[in-house]
Write a protein that holds these residues in place. Structure first.
Motif, PDB file in Angstrom:
ATOM      1  N   THR A 117       0.835  -1.208   0.000  1.00  0.00           N
ATOM      2  CA  THR A 117       0.000   0.000   0.000  1.00  0.00           C
ATOM      3  C   THR A 117       0.866   1.252   0.000  1.00  0.00           C
ATOM      4  O   THR A 117       0.602   2.216  -0.742  1.00  0.00           O
ATOM      5  N   GLN A 118       1.906   1.241   0.799  1.00  0.00           N
ATOM      6  CA  GLN A 118       2.765   2.413   0.892  1.00  0.00           C
ATOM      7  C   GLN A 118       3.639   2.566  -0.352  1.00  0.00           C
ATOM      8  O   GLN A 118       3.897   3.682  -0.813  1.00  0.00           O
ATOM      9  N   LEU A 119       4.082   1.452  -0.925  1.00  0.00           N
ATOM     10  CA  LEU A 119       4.842   1.525  -2.180  1.00  0.00           C
ATOM     11  C   LEU A 119       4.007   2.171  -3.281  1.00  0.00           C
ATOM     12  O   LEU A 119       4.508   2.981  -4.069  1.00  0.00           O
ATOM     13  N   ARG A 120       2.751   1.799  -3.337  1.00  0.00           N
ATOM     14  CA  ARG A 120       1.879   2.353  -4.376  1.00  0.00           C
ATOM     15  C   ARG A 120       1.640   3.842  -4.189  1.00  0.00           C
ATOM     16  O   ARG A 120       1.284   4.543  -5.148  1.00  0.00           O
ATOM     17  N   ALA A 121       1.816   4.335  -2.962  1.00  0.00           N
ATOM     18  CA  ALA A 121       1.604   5.758  -2.689  1.00  0.00           C
ATOM     19  C   ALA A 121       2.857   6.595  -2.909  1.00  0.00           C
ATOM     20  O   ALA A 121       2.778   7.829  -2.924  1.00  0.00           O
ATOM     21  N   MET A 122       4.006   5.950  -3.084  1.00  0.00           N
ATOM     22  CA  MET A 122       5.250   6.699  -3.285  1.00  0.00           C
ATOM     23  C   MET A 122       5.247   7.360  -4.659  1.00  0.00           C
ATOM     24  O   MET A 122       4.789   6.763  -5.648  1.00  0.00           O
ATOM     25  N   PRO A 123       5.797   8.587  -4.760  1.00  0.00           N
ATOM     26  CA  PRO A 123       5.715   9.318  -6.029  1.00  0.00           C
ATOM     27  C   PRO A 123       6.571   8.728  -7.146  1.00  0.00           C
ATOM     28  O   PRO A 123       6.225   8.857  -8.310  1.00  0.00           O
ATOM     29  N   HIS A 124       7.687   8.069  -6.797  1.00  0.00           N
ATOM     30  CA  HIS A 124       8.587   7.552  -7.837  1.00  0.00           C
ATOM     31  C   HIS A 124       9.036   6.136  -7.474  1.00  0.00           C
ATOM     32  O   HIS A 124      10.206   5.913  -7.149  1.00  0.00           O
ATOM     33  N   PRO A 125       8.114   5.169  -7.535  1.00  0.00           N
ATOM     34  CA  PRO A 125       8.493   3.806  -7.140  1.00  0.00           C
ATOM     35  C   PRO A 125       9.592   3.217  -8.014  1.00  0.00           C
ATOM     36  O   PRO A 125      10.304   2.312  -7.578  1.00  0.00           O
ATOM     37  N   GLU A 126       9.751   3.734  -9.228  1.00  0.00           N
ATOM     38  CA  GLU A 126      10.802   3.213 -10.113  1.00  0.00           C
ATOM     39  C   GLU A 126      12.200   3.533  -9.602  1.00  0.00           C
ATOM     40  O   GLU A 126      13.188   2.996 -10.106  1.00  0.00           O
ATOM     41  N   MET A 127      12.298   4.406  -8.592  1.00  0.00           N
ATOM     42  CA  MET A 127      13.584   4.754  -7.998  1.00  0.00           C
ATOM     43  C   MET A 127      13.786   4.090  -6.636  1.00  0.00           C
ATOM     44  O   MET A 127      14.670   4.482  -5.869  1.00  0.00           O
ATOM     45  N   ILE A 128      12.980   3.067  -6.331  1.00  0.00           N
ATOM     46  CA  ILE A 128      13.070   2.383  -5.033  1.00  0.00           C
ATOM     47  C   ILE A 128      13.663   0.990  -5.209  1.00  0.00           C
ATOM     48  O   ILE A 128      13.209   0.203  -6.039  1.00  0.00           O
ATOM     49  N   ASN A 129      14.669   0.694  -4.404  1.00  0.00           N
ATOM     50  CA  ASN A 129      15.167  -0.672  -4.271  1.00  0.00           C
ATOM     51  C   ASN A 129      14.848  -1.144  -2.856  1.00  0.00           C
ATOM     52  O   ASN A 129      15.151  -0.469  -1.878  1.00  0.00           O
ATOM     53  N   LEU A 130      14.211  -2.307  -2.754  1.00  0.00           N
ATOM     54  CA  LEU A 130      13.920  -2.900  -1.446  1.00  0.00           C
ATOM     55  C   LEU A 130      15.040  -3.882  -1.098  1.00  0.00           C
ATOM     56  O   LEU A 130      15.215  -4.906  -1.759  1.00  0.00           O
ATOM     57  N   GLN A 131      15.798  -3.535  -0.080  1.00  0.00           N
ATOM     58  CA  GLN A 131      16.855  -4.413   0.421  1.00  0.00           C
ATOM     59  C   GLN A 131      16.268  -5.229   1.558  1.00  0.00           C
ATOM     60  O   GLN A 131      15.890  -4.682   2.599  1.00  0.00           O
ATOM     61  N   VAL A 132      16.158  -6.522   1.370  1.00  0.00           N
ATOM     62  CA  VAL A 132      15.540  -7.386   2.379  1.00  0.00           C
ATOM     63  C   VAL A 132      16.555  -7.657   3.478  1.00  0.00           C
ATOM     64  O   VAL A 132      17.507  -8.409   3.285  1.00  0.00           O
ATOM     65  N   ALA A 133      16.373  -6.985   4.626  1.00  0.00           N
ATOM     66  CA  ALA A 133      17.253  -7.042   5.804  1.00  0.00           C
ATOM     67  C   ALA A 133      18.503  -6.199   5.598  1.00  0.00           C
ATOM     68  O   ALA A 133      18.904  -5.905   4.464  1.00  0.00           O
ATOM     69  N   SER A 134      19.102  -5.816   6.713  1.00  0.00           N
ATOM     70  CA  SER A 134      20.311  -5.001   6.629  1.00  0.00           C
ATOM     71  C   SER A 134      21.525  -5.877   6.349  1.00  0.00           C
ATOM     72  O   SER A 134      22.196  -5.716   5.328  1.00  0.00           O
ATOM     73  N   GLU A 135      21.796  -6.823   7.247  1.00  0.00           N
ATOM     74  CA  GLU A 135      22.980  -7.669   7.083  1.00  0.00           C
ATOM     75  C   GLU A 135      22.655  -9.074   7.592  1.00  0.00           C
ATOM     76  O   GLU A 135      22.770  -9.352   8.785  1.00  0.00           O
ATOM     77  N   PHE A 136      22.266  -9.955   6.700  1.00  0.00           N
ATOM     78  CA  PHE A 136      21.976 -11.321   7.118  1.00  0.00           C
ATOM     79  C   PHE A 136      23.206 -11.984   7.740  1.00  0.00           C
ATOM     80  O   PHE A 136      23.087 -12.782   8.670  1.00  0.00           O
ATOM     81  N   ASP A 137      24.396 -11.658   7.240  1.00  0.00           N
ATOM     82  CA  ASP A 137      25.600 -12.274   7.796  1.00  0.00           C
ATOM     83  C   ASP A 137      25.830 -11.834   9.237  1.00  0.00           C
ATOM     84  O   ASP A 137      26.153 -12.641  10.109  1.00  0.00           O
ATOM     85  N   THR A 138      25.650 -10.537   9.522  1.00  0.00           N
ATOM     86  CA  THR A 138      25.774 -10.061  10.896  1.00  0.00           C
ATOM     87  C   THR A 138      24.682 -10.662  11.777  1.00  0.00           C
ATOM     88  O   THR A 138      24.932 -11.068  12.921  1.00  0.00           O
ATOM     89  N   ASP A 139      23.451 -10.731  11.250  1.00  0.00           N
ATOM     90  CA  ASP A 139      22.344 -11.284  12.027  1.00  0.00           C
ATOM     91  C   ASP A 139      22.562 -12.751  12.387  1.00  0.00           C
ATOM     92  O   ASP A 139      22.125 -13.208  13.444  1.00  0.00           O
ATOM     93  N   HIS A 140      23.221 -13.494  11.503  1.00  0.00           N
ATOM     94  CA  HIS A 140      23.323 -14.947  11.688  1.00  0.00           C
ATOM     95  C   HIS A 140      24.667 -15.402  12.246  1.00  0.00           C
ATOM     96  O   HIS A 140      24.831 -16.587  12.539  1.00  0.00           O
ATOM     97  N   GLU A 141      25.594 -14.495  12.399  1.00  0.00           N
ATOM     98  CA  GLU A 141      26.971 -14.866  12.764  1.00  0.00           C
ATOM     99  C   GLU A 141      27.028 -15.743  14.011  1.00  0.00           C
ATOM    100  O   GLU A 141      27.830 -16.681  14.095  1.00  0.00           O
ATOM    101  N   PHE A 142      26.194 -15.443  14.998  1.00  0.00           N
ATOM    102  CA  PHE A 142      26.205 -16.215  16.239  1.00  0.00           C
ATOM    103  C   PHE A 142      24.946 -17.074  16.383  1.00  0.00           C
ATOM    104  O   PHE A 142      24.581 -17.497  17.469  1.00  0.00           O
ATOM    105  N   GLY A 143      24.307 -17.327  15.265  1.00  0.00           N
ATOM    106  CA  GLY A 143      23.146 -18.191  15.249  1.00  0.00           C
ATOM    107  C   GLY A 143      21.860 -17.462  15.596  1.00  0.00           C
ATOM    108  O   GLY A 143      21.852 -16.293  15.978  1.00  0.00           O
TER     109      GLY A 143
END
Length: 329
Positions: A117-143
């Protein structure tokens, strides 16, 4: 090949004053939790909509829970459960996060609907990249621990890949605005983890590679810092990944390792060398002016001036226009 120079302040702060000093800022990273009612910058941070429309907006959407009261949420008469997972940290504390099984079982679909819903309301969705999570490696390093069961780093990666596939497929099937793209969030510090999080089976759904790059711990020149993860990508990943552009969503150098201005002066040469060596080509390079141990500009005026000089040199200085990305399903 030209590269978008970018800038980011901690806490998703307004970059406009610093960007005006730097000039030629064409990319920005912002972080949001899937739990947060205001998922997209621009939805409730109108200053982002005042940036040049040619600015690439790299939005990191986290499964980690912050920005909302911890517990179940009710959306459109559906209840989203409280996070089931804990991400382990070096300090021994667990960070609450939505579990990967919660994703793949559809329990978080209402949160993904809100994102749409919010993506559809953005004025220039063609300039948006969705990065899924910040750092999976940092998140998973210690399990991770999910529903009382503990998973190793490698097991957590395998589960995360399934969740990433689900989230991207769900958004695409539900009518994602044209031009929105995807990347997998990685700190880029561990070769095996980078390989595990980019299997060949995920390549058709993901549009861009991404990693972070810091001159941290011991001094390295800009080329060594920025290029390390690219080397692993070229050597280890399915060739389909190498045809995708890459975003360095965070980069920086610690003031404790020497003159930041001198280090930043080497950025244009380093990027030019990387571009000349073949794909994946850099599309954006975003300085993260936050965290003294990693990248806070000290003194700030000197750092901003150094970024300004670097961002006015090729291959960072060229004018850029958005390039349409088509999802190969």
């Amino acid at each position: 090949m030209s590269v978008r120079p970018g800038y980011y302040l901690g806490g998703n702060a307004d970059i406009r004053a610093d960007a005006a000093t730097i000039g030629n800022v064409r990319a920005i990273t912002q972080y949001r939790s899937l739990a947060d009612a205001n998922l997209l910058p621009g939805w409730k941070a109108d200053w982002i909509n005042q940036l040049d429309r040619d600015t690439l907006l790299n939005v990191v959407v986290e499964l980690k829970h912050y920005g909302a009261k911890l517990g179940p949420q009710k959306l459109n008469d559906r209840t989203v459960p409280a996070p089931s997972m804990l991400i382990q940290r070096r300090d021994g504390k667990g960070v609450p996060a939505y579990g990967y099984d919660q994703v793949t079982s559809g329990q978080l679909d209402p949160l993904l609907d809100r994102l749409l819903t919010q993506l559809r309301a953005m004025p220039h969705p063609e300039m948006i990249n969705l990065q899924v999570a910040s750092e999976f490696d940092t998140d998973h390093e210690f399990g991770t621990t999910d529903c009382g069961r503990t998973y190793t780093w490698a097991e957590s990666d395998t589960r995360a890949v399934r969740a990433v596939k689900y989230m991207i497929s769900y958004l695409l099937d539900a009518g994602l605005p044209q031009g929105v793209t995807f990347s997998v969030g990685m700190g880029g510090f561990d070769r095996a983890a980078f390989r595990r999080m980019h299997p060949a089976s995920l390549a058709p759904l993901v549009d861009r590679l991404q990693w972070n790059a810091y001159n941290h711990g011991s001094h390295r020149d800009p080329y060594a810092v920025l290029n390390r993860t690219k080397v692993w990508a070229v050597a280890d990943l399915d060739p389909r990944w190498l045809r995708k552009p890459a975003i360095i969503a965070e980069y920086g150098t610690a003031a404790s390792l020497g003159s930041q201005a001198a280090w930043l002066a080497g950025i244009p040469t380093a990027v030019d060398r990387m571009q000349s060596e073949g794909g994946p080509h850099l599309e954006a390079l975003i300085y993260f002016n936050s965290n003294p141990e990693w990248a806070t500009l000290t003194p700030k005026a000197d750092g901003l001036a150094a970024l300004s000089r670097a961002y006015r040199m090729a291959p960072l200085a060229a004018d850029l226009r958005p390039v349409a990305c088509n999802h190969a399903r």
